[in-house]
Design a protein around this motif. Structure first.
Motif, PDB file in Angstrom:
ATOM      1  N   VAL A  65       0.433  -1.377  -0.062  1.00  0.00           N
ATOM      2  CA  VAL A  65      -0.112   0.034  -0.003  1.00  0.00           C
ATOM      3  C   VAL A  65       0.939   1.119  -0.368  1.00  0.00           C
ATOM      4  N   HIS A  66       1.857   1.400   0.835  1.00  0.00           N
ATOM      5  CA  HIS A  66       2.289   2.738   0.723  1.00  0.00           C
ATOM      6  C   HIS A  66       4.462   2.260   0.434  1.00  0.00           C
ATOM      7  N   GLY A  67       4.842   3.341   0.065  1.00  0.00           N
ATOM      8  CA  GLY A  67       6.175   3.127  -0.346  1.00  0.00           C
ATOM      9  C   GLY A  67       6.827   4.495   0.633  1.00  0.00           C
ATOM     10  N   GLY A  68       6.362   5.174   1.065  1.00  0.00           N
ATOM     11  CA  GLY A  68       6.770   6.661   1.833  1.00  0.00           C
ATOM     12  C   GLY A  68       7.371   7.168   0.592  1.00  0.00           C
ATOM     13  N   SER A  69       8.740   8.376   0.900  1.00  0.00           N
ATOM     14  CA  SER A  69       9.143   8.631   0.471  1.00  0.00           C
ATOM     15  C   SER A  69      10.341   8.154  -0.434  1.00  0.00           C
ATOM     16  N   ALA A  70      10.591   6.268  -0.251  1.00  0.00           N
ATOM     17  CA  ALA A  70      11.556   6.456  -0.651  1.00  0.00           C
ATOM     18  C   ALA A  70      11.441   5.268  -1.918  1.00  0.00           C
ATOM     19  N   PHE A  71      10.074   4.927  -2.245  1.00  0.00           N
ATOM     20  CA  PHE A  71       9.749   4.458  -2.766  1.00  0.00           C
ATOM     21  C   PHE A  71       8.646   4.888  -4.362  1.00  0.00           C
ATOM     22  N   THR A  72       8.851   4.917  -5.155  1.00  0.00           N
ATOM     23  CA  THR A  72       8.054   5.925  -6.164  1.00  0.00           C
ATOM     24  C   THR A  72       7.517   5.276  -7.531  1.00  0.00           C
ATOM     25  N   ARG A  73       8.500   4.183  -7.703  1.00  0.00           N
ATOM     26  CA  ARG A  73       7.892   2.740  -8.577  1.00  0.00           C
ATOM     27  C   ARG A  73       8.252   1.764  -7.762  1.00  0.00           C
ATOM     28  N   PRO A  74       7.301   1.230  -8.825  1.00  0.00           N
ATOM     29  CA  PRO A  74       7.987  -0.943  -8.481  1.00  0.00           C
ATOM     30  C   PRO A  74       9.033  -0.974  -8.454  1.00  0.00           C
ATOM     31  N   THR A  75       9.510  -1.476  -7.467  1.00  0.00           N
ATOM     32  CA  THR A  75      10.602  -2.077  -7.204  1.00  0.00           C
ATOM     33  C   THR A  75      11.740  -3.613  -6.707  1.00  0.00           C
ATOM     34  N   VAL A  76      12.415  -3.837  -7.294  1.00  0.00           N
ATOM     35  CA  VAL A  76      12.948  -5.321  -7.009  1.00  0.00           C
ATOM     36  C   VAL A  76      13.706  -5.603  -5.286  1.00  0.00           C
ATOM     37  N   LEU A  77      12.789  -5.826  -4.531  1.00  0.00           N
ATOM     38  CA  LEU A  77      13.333  -6.475  -3.821  1.00  0.00           C
ATOM     39  C   LEU A  77      13.906  -6.963  -3.069  1.00  0.00           C
ATOM     40  N   ASP A  78      14.908  -6.661  -2.280  1.00  0.00           N
ATOM     41  CA  ASP A  78      16.167  -7.396  -1.284  1.00  0.00           C
ATOM     42  C   ASP A  78      16.391  -7.179  -0.217  1.00  0.00           C
ATOM     43  N   ASP A  79      16.999  -7.710   0.550  1.00  0.00           N
ATOM     44  CA  ASP A  79      16.908  -7.778   2.257  1.00  0.00           C
ATOM     45  C   ASP A  79      16.731  -6.489   2.710  1.00  0.00           C
ATOM     46  N   GLY A  80      17.388  -4.732   1.953  1.00  0.00           N
ATOM     47  CA  GLY A  80      18.000  -3.974   2.428  1.00  0.00           C
ATOM     48  C   GLY A  80      16.656  -3.495   2.027  1.00  0.00           C
ATOM     49  N   VAL A  81      15.337  -3.371   1.224  1.00  0.00           N
ATOM     50  CA  VAL A  81      14.291  -2.815   0.991  1.00  0.00           C
ATOM     51  C   VAL A  81      13.192  -3.439   1.614  1.00  0.00           C
ATOM     52  N   VAL A  82      13.361  -4.807   1.765  1.00  0.00           N
ATOM     53  CA  VAL A  82      12.080  -5.391   2.539  1.00  0.00           C
ATOM     54  C   VAL A  82      12.554  -4.681   4.248  1.00  0.00           C
ATOM     55  N   ASP A  83      13.352  -4.154   4.778  1.00  0.00           N
ATOM     56  CA  ASP A  83      13.621  -3.753   6.134  1.00  0.00           C
ATOM     57  C   ASP A  83      13.265  -2.204   5.817  1.00  0.00           C
ATOM     58  N   GLU A  84      13.691  -1.089   4.977  1.00  0.00           N
ATOM     59  CA  GLU A  84      12.757  -0.011   4.493  1.00  0.00           C
ATOM     60  C   GLU A  84      11.400  -0.209   4.054  1.00  0.00           C
ATOM     61  N   LEU A  85      11.159  -0.575   4.226  1.00  0.00           N
ATOM     62  CA  LEU A  85      10.086  -1.132   3.680  1.00  0.00           C
ATOM     63  C   LEU A  85       8.763  -1.301   5.104  1.00  0.00           C
ATOM     64  N   GLU A  86       9.516  -2.173   5.930  1.00  0.00           N
ATOM     65  CA  GLU A  86       9.415  -2.630   7.528  1.00  0.00           C
ATOM     66  C   GLU A  86       9.117  -0.888   8.200  1.00  0.00           C
ATOM     67  N   ARG A  87       9.984  -0.118   7.685  1.00  0.00           N
ATOM     68  CA  ARG A  87       9.927   1.573   8.350  1.00  0.00           C
ATOM     69  C   ARG A  87       8.692   2.568   8.231  1.00  0.00           C
ATOM     70  N   THR A  88       8.472   1.547   7.129  1.00  0.00           N
ATOM     71  CA  THR A  88       7.450   2.661   6.418  1.00  0.00           C
ATOM     72  C   THR A  88       5.961   2.105   7.420  1.00  0.00           C
ATOM     73  N   SER A  89       5.870   1.155   7.424  1.00  0.00           N
ATOM     74  CA  SER A  89       4.844   0.508   8.212  1.00  0.00           C
ATOM     75  C   SER A  89       3.350   1.842   9.058  1.00  0.00           C
ATOM     76  N   GLU A  90       4.341   3.111   9.767  1.00  0.00           N
ATOM     77  CA  GLU A  90       3.037   3.480  10.276  1.00  0.00           C
ATOM     78  C   GLU A  90       2.206   4.995   9.844  1.00  0.00           C
ATOM     79  N   LEU A  91       2.865   4.380   8.741  1.00  0.00           N
ATOM     80  CA  LEU A  91       2.440   5.118   7.781  1.00  0.00           C
ATOM     81  C   LEU A  91       1.403   4.799   6.686  1.00  0.00           C
ATOM     82  N   ALA A  92       1.007   3.351   7.166  1.00  0.00           N
ATOM     83  CA  ALA A  92      -0.303   2.789   6.424  1.00  0.00           C
ATOM     84  C   ALA A  92      -0.317   1.658   7.319  1.00  0.00           C
ATOM     85  N   PRO A  93      -0.547   1.383   8.585  1.00  0.00           N
ATOM     86  CA  PRO A  93      -0.812   0.392   9.829  1.00  0.00           C
ATOM     87  C   PRO A  93      -2.111  -1.091   9.115  1.00  0.00           C
ATOM     88  N   LEU A  94      -2.978  -0.585   8.320  1.00  0.00           N
ATOM     89  CA  LEU A  94      -3.817  -1.400   8.366  1.00  0.00           C
ATOM     90  C   LEU A  94      -2.997  -2.868   7.142  1.00  0.00           C
TER      91      LEU A  94
END
Length: 377
Positions: A65-94
């Protein structure tokens, strides 16, 4: 035939489809229900069992749902990207915590395939500054990356393009208002295929009335609740889980609301009126933003299947060139269709959304992007 496994991990279920990105055909689809926080690994094992006859999988696409300001286009996932996504969870807690859990489980289940995240916020990443900017302290907003991000972008992108195609027009030649109405709901003003405004904001809380979310409200209400002794967690619970139709009428499913309204339930009647009033107000606002619209399109579960909502939301707009033809609106039908009278200045459509197909296409486009063509986020 090359296919993409599209996964939409929610808080209590995992929906999946194996999609042909060229045609949108779903070769396999299903849902694993009653998934708790620790159950995503088991859910993905169930998914792999159900799609084991799809040896031609190219990749796995994930709705986030939410990419925050870090992700503005579709993104290939690696460990670093997944960790960054976890930090955006407060923007879409559901939504985001479940998506991240699903991604981790899917990467373990399909370690040999590329995984791509497609963000609901991505379609709105280049909103005009006047639409994306909140009128708060500029330095704070820049430091904390506070702006309008929008949501439901994969649906708005698909539907706006499908509406233009159905009318035999190029999307770049159509100004339209898209109303995505489901348990979550959002509106978008789209000029020539690009969004110029949308109702959801920093988070999916803003905008239209939704199943459990209030949408627009005075921020002073939040301050009042906090000053009155409610905790942040209590206010968060109220705004995300106990507002909207549920808060007004005790039910979050629109079908239940309509049944109660038809039976004379006053609370359900008021909730319906509040819902359609907010819709009508956004349509009027976006007509002003666009300087008039060629098309108004309804999509999503409520938008596609509740003719009463469509008619009520556009009542009184005939002077603005927007009308619904009752027989067309009430007719049971599938697929894109016109529900406005012949010759109406603004065409009113119902267009089924297909977010999975949109995600599959975005995944293929991302993997085909030449190396060095730009950042993944």
């Amino acid at each position: 035939m090359t296919t993409v496994l599209v996964i939409n991990a929610g808080s209590s279920s995992v929906k999946f489809q194996v999609v042909d990105p060229a045609t949108g055909e779903a070769r396999t689809k299903g849902e694993v229900e009653r998934v708790d926080e620790d159950g995503y690994d088991a859910a993905l094992r169930s998914v792999t069992e159900q799609v084991e006859d799809a040896p031609d999988l190219l990749a796995v696409g994930h709705r986030v749902v939410h990419g925050g300001s870090a992700f503005t286009r579709p993104t290939v996932l690696d460990d670093g990207v997944v960790d960054e996504l976890e930090r955006t969870s407060e923007l879409a807690p559901l939504h985001n915590p479940a998506a991240v859990a699903g991604i981790r489980a899917a990467r373990a289940a399909y370690p040999g395939l590329p995984h791509v995240a497609v963000f609901d916020t991505g379609f709105f990443a280049d909103l005009p500054a006047e639409a994306a900017t909140y009128a708060i302290d500029r330095d704070l907003a820049q430091r904390a990356r506070l702006r309008r991000y929008g949501a439901h972008g994969t649906s708005h992108a698909f539907v706006s393009r499908a509406a233009a195609s159905f009318l035999g027009r190029d999307v770049t030649d159509v100004d339209q208002i898209v109303l995505h109405l489901g348990n979550g709901a959002s509106a978008a003003a789209i000029r020539g295929g690009r969004p110029v405004d949308t109702s959801m904001g920093l988070t999916p809380l803003e905008g239209l009335v939704m199943g459990t979310r209030a949408g627009d409200l005075d921020p002073g209400l939040v301050l009042h609740l906090l000053h009155d002794g409610r905790s942040v967690a209590e206010v968060d619970e109220l705004l995300n889980h106990r507002s909207g139709l549920l808060g007004l009428a005790g039910v979050s499913d629109f079908r239940d609301l309509l049944e109660r309204r038809a039976a004379g339930d006053a609370a359900a009647g008021l909730a319906f009126d509040v819902y359609v009033h907010r819709l009508r107000k956004y349509v009027g606002a976006y007509l002003a933003v666009l300087g008039g619209a060629d098309v108004v399109t309804f999509t999503g579960g409520v938008g596609e299947h509740a003719p009463l909502v469509r008619a009520a939301a556009l009542t009184g707009l005939a002077r603005l060139g927007i009308e619904v033809e009752p027989a067309r609106n009430d007719a049971e039908a599938d697929g894109p269709r016109i529900i406005s009278p012949d010759g109406a200045p603004t065409t009113v459509l119902v267009v089924p959304t297909d977010e999975e197909w949109e995600i599959a296409r975005e995944v293929v486009a991302t993997l085909e992007r030449p190396p060095g063509s730009g950042p993944t986020g």
